[in-house]
Structures are given as structure tokens and as C-alpha cells.
Design an enzyme around this catalytic site. Sequence first.
Site, PDB file in Angstrom:
ATOM      1  N   ASP A 449       0.829  -1.204   0.000  1.00  0.00           N
ATOM      2  CA  ASP A 449       0.000   0.000   0.000  1.00  0.00           C
ATOM      3  C   ASP A 449       0.867   1.260   0.000  1.00  0.00           C
ATOM      4  O   ASP A 449       2.081   1.207   0.306  1.00  0.00           O
ATOM      5  CB  ASP A 449      -0.896  -0.046   1.254  1.00  0.00           C
ATOM      6  CG  ASP A 449      -2.218   0.662   1.090  1.00  0.00           C
ATOM      7  OD1 ASP A 449      -2.345   1.483   0.175  1.00  0.00           O
ATOM      8  OD2 ASP A 449      -3.127   0.408   1.914  1.00  0.00           O
ATOM      9  N   ASP A 513     -10.784   1.635  -3.347  1.00  0.00           N
ATOM     10  CA  ASP A 513     -11.329   1.337  -2.022  1.00  0.00           C
ATOM     11  C   ASP A 513     -12.846   1.290  -2.059  1.00  0.00           C
ATOM     12  O   ASP A 513     -13.483   0.972  -1.052  1.00  0.00           O
ATOM     13  CB  ASP A 513     -10.879   2.399  -1.011  1.00  0.00           C
ATOM     14  CG  ASP A 513      -9.550   2.029  -0.390  1.00  0.00           C
ATOM     15  OD1 ASP A 513      -9.072   0.909  -0.628  1.00  0.00           O
ATOM     16  OD2 ASP A 513      -8.980   2.866   0.343  1.00  0.00           O
TER      17      ASP A 513
HETATM   18  C1  DGJ Z   1      -5.887   1.671   1.885  1.00  0.00           C
HETATM   19  C2  DGJ Z   1      -6.265   0.460   1.110  1.00  0.00           C
HETATM   20  O1  DGJ Z   1      -6.730   0.813  -0.144  1.00  0.00           O
HETATM   21  C3  DGJ Z   1      -7.282  -0.347   1.876  1.00  0.00           C
HETATM   22  O2  DGJ Z   1      -7.703  -1.445   1.124  1.00  0.00           O
HETATM   23  C4  DGJ Z   1      -6.664  -0.783   3.168  1.00  0.00           C
HETATM   24  O3  DGJ Z   1      -5.600  -1.672   2.910  1.00  0.00           O
HETATM   25  C5  DGJ Z   1      -6.177   0.424   3.952  1.00  0.00           C
HETATM   26  N1  DGJ Z   1      -5.341   1.262   3.175  1.00  0.00           N
HETATM   27  C6  DGJ Z   1      -5.431  -0.014   5.181  1.00  0.00           C
HETATM   28  O4  DGJ Z   1      -4.891   1.034   5.852  1.00  0.00           O
END
Ligand code: DGJ
Length: 719
Positions: A449, A513
Site C-alpha cells: 500500500d 477502495d
Molecule cells: C488503503 C487500502 O486501499 C485499503 O484497502 C486498506 O488496505 C487500507 N489502506 C489499510 O490502511
Amino acid sequence: MDPIHLRAAGVSVVVGFGTGPEQLPRIEHWGGALDGDLPDLDILRAPVPHSSYDEPVVAGLVPLGSAGWLGRPGLRGSRDGRAFSPALRTASVEAAGDGRGIRIRQCDPDAGLEVTTELTLHPSGLLEVAGELTNTGADDYRLEELGVCLPLPAAAAEVLDLTGRWCRERHPQRSAIRQGTWVRSGRHARTGHDASLLFAAGTSGFASRTGHVWAVHFAWSGDQELYLDALADGRRVLGAAELLGPGEIVLAPGESHRTPPLYASYSAQGLDGVGARFHEWFRARPQHPAAPRPVVLNTWEAVYFDQGLEALLELVDSAADLGVERFVLDDGWFLGRRDDNAGLGDWIVDPDVWPDGLTPLIDAVTAQGMEFGLWVEPEMINLDSELARAHPEWIARPTAEAPARGGRLPQEFRRQQVLDLAQPDAWQHIYDRLDALLTENDIAFLKWDHNRDSGELGHDGRPSVHAQTLALYRLLDALRAAHPDVEIESCASGGGRVDLGILQRTDRVWTSDCNDALERQTIQRWTQAVLPPELVGAHVGPTRSHTTGRVHDIAFRAITALFGHFGIEWDIREASAHDRAVLAEAIALYKRHRHLLHTGVRVNADTADPKLALHGVVGADGAEALFALVCLGSLATEVPGRVTIPGLDAGRTYRVEAIDPGDAGGGEPAAHPPFVQVAPPAWLPGGATASGGFLAEVGLPMPNLAPERALLLRLTAID
Ligand code: DGJ
């Protein structure tokens, strides 16, 4: 010098050379295949208008003011103001033996500069172009920009690019091409949610299946600009360049700077034709994931930071019962990470939450025959972390001085800062921690991430997005070399880092997300304008979407996730018996069809009503296809009418069957019935038989789907 003609898969690229002493190289044609011998290209010399340079001006491979180019220059920089206007001459031309590549070296000995441009036409017809600048002079050369561009024909009348934001990535915007420059800039120090994954120009009204389209993608995960420069003299280029900060690249004598590759796809069959060249190119790469893409369960929207062995073991069992094949533990497992205020940088399992380490969870996952995956965010650091306390000097900042000595840190973003990976010790520390995690645990997958934008990333008091991006690439490359079986996902607050630079060293992207199936229909469609479905993470989220609040039926969520790399991101322990049955059916469908979905040709029909989508995948041999008919909102007409199904083999006969995975839910009523009609079209209950040509030209009357519902259509050739 004779022109060079590259050809592949219905595309021709012709590079010609000027007749003057500079022999300036230029792309004379990038478009449809040219059969037979080329004529003398002198017939393409343009007229000289009044009030202009005395020779016709062309956009050379590196367009420059010295050659009369008055648009955006292909190279900008100087030696403290000197050598500001290089005049390049062709010094050497090497053509690859397979007729698919050229390397052209141009020099200006007075300015002390040499530019090498490499063009490769891949077997799918995708053109790759990259440039390299070398300082052959005796003192430093300060580079401001080295771009890569291609000529755009006058027939292109409209430009379509993608933009977005968190939870709404990659939405198209379209406008007429006017005189002037249309620029899409990204200054996020990552690719960005608004990045234009595809930057396309085409003939008037070009669509998914029609029109001539010339499109580019810039394979870079840092700051960048994509542009369409349409000059008043009629010349136009499509180009891209890294956005460099002041003094970011200073080339000492002998040093070089290379551009990221620009990938360019031309098609006379609209955006699907453009996308097909990208998909074929992806799939031909040696590192392209070959094994069936496993069904994923990700814990983020199931438990967020509320991690604990007992609850997660229940989730493991529940996932295994449904047929999940990869279980991914998301954010929250490492030292001090109870929420998103602390812990980044401390890549050690938190003993307070995991007293026996991750082993009991991993053992349970693998005992159920699933792979284990783990979330990391290696480029980041929280001020509230052991790492920041031990090494505050590793935090990237715009000033050379540390905050304690009068310098300053950038503004926080999700309470986090960027770790300065251009510092070798910081890079090594992170490499060692990740290497240890992968060595000590049975981890098959990393979700990597990156959760912040940075408008002022610095190293030693200078801008450093370029160095940081290359350090990230080195980190990924080194970890992949040491752990070749570990797959990596590129995630950045959802889909904020989706580009071909990162995808050369990762195995899929976290697309967004937003798991709301309605939003996902658009996000996935446009992500797949470049990426093949197997690289596009698509999860079934909770009944009520956590990011939009919308409620969707399980069948609609499942059908939406089928057309990507399928997964679940939901606390399935709370799912009703009906929803579990539909989900199990969708997983079975996915497993049965994933070979087709992940090797076939992506098709997006141009439907009459923008609220009705028909998209699918046709097997490479045309023997089978799976489509989704999707109602995105209220239709303008009482019935959708006949919908044509493109992309099939016109000469074969197909059996068409409708599949609603919701039927697997048994007696319990769907939250939201799929149809609003008294009776379905005559063919629907029993299926239909028709040729691919008939289905493409005449189509079938489709049922009245309710808004935000979908139906699968399976087509099987019977001859
Ligand atoms: C952003 C990601 O896109 C989410 O899926 C998740 O992993 C969060 N970060 C976790 O902090």
C-alpha cells in the site's frame, strides 16, 4: 537515409529522416498497416506557408526550437543558461533484425548532448518509445524535461482521458480537440487517483467498438504530464514527460537520464481495439501471472483494525467453506498499529495482538488449503513509531536540515510521512525487514500500500520524486528476486498507483477502495481499457457499501466482481444463508470461467442507452463467451429493446443462456428483485440459438433488469 518501416498486428510505424545535414528523424506514420513498398517519402513534404520558417517544420522524434518546432519542446535544460537550444543531428541508426525495433542516436557536440530514442513495436501492435539523454559535455547539465511524443493525425477530433479521486478512480472525460495544449499533470509523488491511465485521441464520436483511436500510456509511478499539443500550424503531438523539480536532475559529464517508456496503441476498432493491444502485450510478458487467479478474502472491510486470532480463525473457516483460496490479513498486525495514527515503519508482528506471532493464523489458513497474504506499506513512516524515534533523519522532507536543526517536515497526510528511500540505510533497513518477514513466515502474497500524496518530497534539500520512485522500483525488484514465488499487489489508498511502471514488478492492482458494485462497474471498465481483467482486483463488499452507503443485492455484487480478479472483502460470518449460497455459486462460476475471463478478449458493447451496459469476455478461439448485462440506472424506455452482442465469431452458431447466480439463494427472496416485468422475452427461460453474426447485427430482446442489477449471459459455440 532510407525510411524504416516497423509492422505488427495491423499497425505500421514509419520513421523517416530529413534531407538536410541533420537528417532529423521523425515518425511519418503511426497507424494502420501499410502494404507493399513505401513510396519516396519526399511526397509527404508539407507546403511552406507565409510568415513561417523557410523550410517545412516537422515534429521530430525530439521536437526542438532549433528545428523550427514552436510547440512544447522534447528537451529542455541548460548549463546555467548556456546550451539551452540543442541542434541534434542523427549520428547512428540501428534497426533490430526482427523488424520490430529501432535505436536512433542524435548528437549536438557543441551543446555536449546526445539523445538516444528507442522504438519497439511489440507483436500485439503496441508501440513502446523511450528516450535517453547523455551529457557528453565538460560541465553539469541541468535537465528540466525530456519528453517522449508521437505525431497525431489531423483526423483525430476528440480527446478522452481518465480522471478521478479516492473511491472514484478512472472515469472518462472527453472534449473536442482545439488549438492549444491539453495537459494532465500529476504531482502526487505516486501515480494518483486522477491519473489518466489512458490518454486517447480519436475520430469524431469514437466509441468502444468504433472509430480510429491513437492512445498513449506513460509507464511511471511518479510525477508526470501527459499532453496533446495542437499547434496553430496544424501539427499535433501526443506526449508525456516526467515532471521534474528544480535541480532534481543535474547530469555530471558522462551521466545519463532515461525516460520511462511511453506505450502507444492505435486501432481502427475503437477503444476495445486499443485495449486489446495492451492486454495481449501484458499477457506475453514472462512475469505475467500464469497460475489461475485465486479467490481472495481480504480482512479490511471485515474487521478493519480489530484484529485478533479468535475472530480471524472464524473468518478463515468461513472463507474456506465458501471456496476461498487466498486469505489476506490487512492493516493492523504490526507494532503499535491499533489505528491509523501509529506504527508505520515498525514491520514487526505486534506481540500485544499476536502473542504467538502470525504463525497460528498462517497455519490455520494453510491447513485449509489457502494461501496467506499480508498487508504492508513500506514507503511510509508514522512519527509515532519506533523507527521515527530511532531515525528521524530518514523522514523525507523539503529541507536539507532536520526539523531539530531548523528544517521542516511536510504536512501530514493520514498522520504519516514518507520514508526517504533515496537514503541507502533507510532502503536497506526496509529491505531487511520485508525480507525477514517473507523468510520467517509462509507468505504467498503482499498487498503493498501507499497512502499519501506528497507535493514536496525531498532528499538532501532537493526534489526527489524521481529518486524515490526508482528506489521503490529497486526495492520491489530486489524482493522479487529474493522471493520469486511471492505475488505483490499495488495498492495506494485504493487505486492510486495503477500504471505500467509498477505493474512490471507487481502482479495485480487494488482497483479502488470503493467496493460499491455500481461504482465498480465504471471503475473496472476504464481500468480494463488498459489492464487485462486478471490484474484488476475486484471484491464482493458488504451488503451496504462502507464507502457510499448504497445497498446492493449479493448477485449484483458478485457478477460485478466476476469480471476481474475475484475476491471478498466483507465479514462473511454475518452473511445470511441466502447470500452465502449465492456467493458460493459465484465462486464456483468464477472458478469454472476464470480461464476464459483471464485469457479471452474483453468486449464492451456500445449500447443505445448509457444506463444499460453489456460487457464480457470472448474466448481467444471464439468457442465461448461470458457477458454481463448491467442496468446502471433507470432506462429511458419501457423495455431495453434488442441488444446486439459484439465480438463473437460471426460464422459460428452459439447457444445463449442467461444465468442469475441469485437463483442459487433458494427460497429466501432477494433484497431487490432482478427484473421489473410481467413476462420475460420469449427466449430467456430456455435460452436461444443464433449465429455470432446474427447476435452482432440483430441482437436479442433483453429482459427488463431493475436498476443496479445484472444478469450473466453464457454463450457456447455449438458448431
Ligand atoms: C488503503 C487500502 O486501499 C485499503 O484497502 C486498506 O488496505 C487500507 N489502506 C489499510 O490502511
